[in-house]
Design an enzyme around this catalytic site. Structure first.
Site, PDB file in Angstrom:
ATOM      1  N   HIS A 150      -3.869  -9.307   2.907  1.00 30.36           N
ATOM      2  CA  HIS A 150      -5.323  -9.327   3.060  1.00 30.36           C
ATOM      3  C   HIS A 150      -5.736 -10.306   4.159  1.00 30.36           C
ATOM      4  O   HIS A 150      -6.626 -11.113   3.986  1.00 30.36           O
ATOM      5  CB  HIS A 150      -5.991  -9.756   1.744  1.00 30.36           C
ATOM      6  CG  HIS A 150      -6.003  -8.680   0.714  1.00 30.36           C
ATOM      7  ND1 HIS A 150      -6.225  -8.921  -0.624  1.00 30.36           N
ATOM      8  CD2 HIS A 150      -5.834  -7.339   0.822  1.00 30.36           C
ATOM      9  CE1 HIS A 150      -6.187  -7.789  -1.291  1.00 30.36           C
ATOM     10  NE2 HIS A 150      -5.949  -6.814  -0.433  1.00 30.36           N
ATOM     11  N   ARG A 196      -1.472  -2.920  -6.882  1.00 28.78           N
ATOM     12  CA  ARG A 196      -1.884  -4.125  -6.163  1.00 28.78           C
ATOM     13  C   ARG A 196      -2.885  -4.935  -6.987  1.00 28.78           C
ATOM     14  O   ARG A 196      -2.788  -6.155  -7.101  1.00 28.78           O
ATOM     15  CB  ARG A 196      -2.481  -3.745  -4.811  1.00 28.78           C
ATOM     16  CG  ARG A 196      -1.468  -3.119  -3.874  1.00 28.78           C
ATOM     17  CD  ARG A 196      -2.110  -2.441  -2.676  1.00 28.78           C
ATOM     18  NE  ARG A 196      -2.881  -3.340  -1.833  1.00 28.78           N
ATOM     19  CZ  ARG A 196      -2.355  -4.204  -0.972  1.00 28.78           C
ATOM     20  NH1 ARG A 196      -1.038  -4.304  -0.848  1.00 28.78           N
ATOM     21  NH2 ARG A 196      -3.138  -4.970  -0.222  1.00 28.78           N
ATOM     22  N   HIS A 250      -2.374   2.520  -5.395  1.00 26.92           N
ATOM     23  CA  HIS A 250      -3.057   1.293  -4.993  1.00 26.92           C
ATOM     24  C   HIS A 250      -3.323   0.385  -6.196  1.00 26.92           C
ATOM     25  O   HIS A 250      -3.460  -0.835  -6.049  1.00 26.92           O
ATOM     26  CB  HIS A 250      -4.373   1.636  -4.302  1.00 26.92           C
ATOM     27  CG  HIS A 250      -4.882   0.556  -3.401  1.00 26.92           C
ATOM     28  ND1 HIS A 250      -4.639   0.532  -2.049  1.00 26.92           N
ATOM     29  CD2 HIS A 250      -5.616  -0.556  -3.663  1.00 26.92           C
ATOM     30  CE1 HIS A 250      -5.208  -0.531  -1.513  1.00 26.92           C
ATOM     31  NE2 HIS A 250      -5.794  -1.215  -2.467  1.00 26.92           N
ATOM     32  N   TYR A 287       0.023 -14.988  12.859  1.00 22.56           N
ATOM     33  CA  TYR A 287       0.906 -15.962  12.225  1.00 22.56           C
ATOM     34  C   TYR A 287       0.870 -15.901  10.702  1.00 22.56           C
ATOM     35  O   TYR A 287       1.818 -16.325  10.056  1.00 22.56           O
ATOM     36  CB  TYR A 287       0.533 -17.372  12.683  1.00 22.56           C
ATOM     37  CG  TYR A 287       0.862 -17.629  14.135  1.00 22.56           C
ATOM     38  CD1 TYR A 287       2.166 -17.957  14.525  1.00 22.56           C
ATOM     39  CD2 TYR A 287      -0.114 -17.526  15.119  1.00 22.56           C
ATOM     40  CE1 TYR A 287       2.476 -18.177  15.853  1.00 22.56           C
ATOM     41  CE2 TYR A 287       0.188 -17.752  16.456  1.00 22.56           C
ATOM     42  CZ  TYR A 287       1.485 -18.076  16.818  1.00 22.56           C
ATOM     43  OH  TYR A 287       1.797 -18.286  18.128  1.00 22.56           O
ATOM     44  N   LYS A 335      -2.255  -1.663   7.624  1.00 28.02           N
ATOM     45  CA  LYS A 335      -3.699  -1.424   7.685  1.00 28.02           C
ATOM     46  C   LYS A 335      -4.376  -2.414   8.618  1.00 28.02           C
ATOM     47  O   LYS A 335      -5.282  -2.058   9.374  1.00 28.02           O
ATOM     48  CB  LYS A 335      -4.303  -1.523   6.279  1.00 28.02           C
ATOM     49  CG  LYS A 335      -5.808  -1.335   6.230  1.00 28.02           C
ATOM     50  CD  LYS A 335      -6.312  -1.470   4.810  1.00 28.02           C
ATOM     51  CE  LYS A 335      -7.837  -1.322   4.758  1.00 28.02           C
ATOM     52  NZ  LYS A 335      -8.357  -1.472   3.374  1.00 28.02           N
ATOM     53  N   ARG A 355       0.846  -1.190   0.000  1.00 25.79           N
ATOM     54  CA  ARG A 355       0.000   0.000   0.000  1.00 25.79           C
ATOM     55  C   ARG A 355       0.886   1.246   0.000  1.00 25.79           C
ATOM     56  O   ARG A 355       2.005   1.234   0.492  1.00 25.79           O
ATOM     57  CB  ARG A 355      -0.918  -0.004   1.218  1.00 25.79           C
ATOM     58  CG  ARG A 355      -1.907  -1.165   1.244  1.00 25.79           C
ATOM     59  CD  ARG A 355      -2.748  -1.156   2.504  1.00 25.79           C
ATOM     60  NE  ARG A 355      -3.707  -2.272   2.527  1.00 25.79           N
ATOM     61  CZ  ARG A 355      -3.426  -3.481   3.005  1.00 25.79           C
ATOM     62  NH1 ARG A 355      -2.232  -3.731   3.519  1.00 25.79           N
ATOM     63  NH2 ARG A 355      -4.331  -4.444   2.981  1.00 25.79           N
TER      64      ARG A 355
END
Length: 208
Positions: free
Chosen positions: A162, A139, A136, A172, A74, A47
């Protein structure tokens, strides 16, 4: 492993337009910091806020990895970006012009603060990509092409950070599939180089 991600539609070029965009970035005549930022954005598809806030302490050049701390993400979970050899070369050039600043992309007015969110956007505007591409957007382009190339969905989603945000799994997820993700990121960088070379060959044929 991951829940479906709700996507927003950001302006972005189609895959067939990517070679022209890459060439436009390579030929950008504004700030070198801005040009290198756009090149690194294309290579890592993080980002915009994660890119411009990067600090040299986050990078391990020997291990070819970029560890972004949770507070800068984020999703508020740490994220690992495997660095291709091309990303390493870009960072090495940035290091040469960093003048020992802590920030990789210091602002022009105040070098102790990151460059503005709009710096990359306005650079894209000047290259003729207003309403066609944003920071952006890299991405989305990367996600589309990597899926078309057959890379595993989970690996792509993890590299895009995500993650679902519930407690244990998000802590993790950032380190899952790190080896295969590193191979994917190197293949992605090599693909971008191939697109540049093919575009050059096309131009040479037209000029002949």
């Amino acid at each position: 492993i991951l829940k479906p991600h709700k996507r927003r539609n950001y302006p972005r070029v189609a895959a067939k337009e990517l070679p022209d965009l890459l060439r436009a970035i390579d030929g950008y005549v504004g700030s070198e910091h801005t040009r290198l930022a756009l090149q690194l954005m294309a290579l890592t598809f993080v980002r915009t806020s994660e890119l411009i806030g990067a600090r040299w302490s986050e990078f391990d050049m020997k291990e070819l990895r970029w560890d972004i701390p949770a507070e800068r993400m984020k999703m508020r979970t740490p994220h690992i970006v495997a660095l291709s050899t091309q990303a390493k070369a870009t960072l090495e050039r940035l290091k040469e012009i960093s003048f020992d600043q802590e920030l990789v992309f210091p602002g022009d007015v105040n070098p102790h603060k990151p460059m503005s969110n709009n710096t990359l956007l306005f650079a894209l505007y000047r290259m003729g990509y207003r309403s066609r591409m944003t920071g952006h957007g890299f991405r989305g382009v990367a996600s589309t092409i990597l899926h078309e190339q057959g890379w595993p969905h989970d690996h792509i989603e993890l590299q895009l950070a995500h993650q679902e945000r519930n407690a244990v799994s998000a802590a993790y997820n950032h380190a899952l599939y790190l080896g295969p993700r590193a191979k994917m990121m190197q293949a992605w960088a090599d693909h971008l180089d191939t697109l540049r070379q093919e575009k050059t060959k096309q131009e040479q044929k037209l000029a002949a």
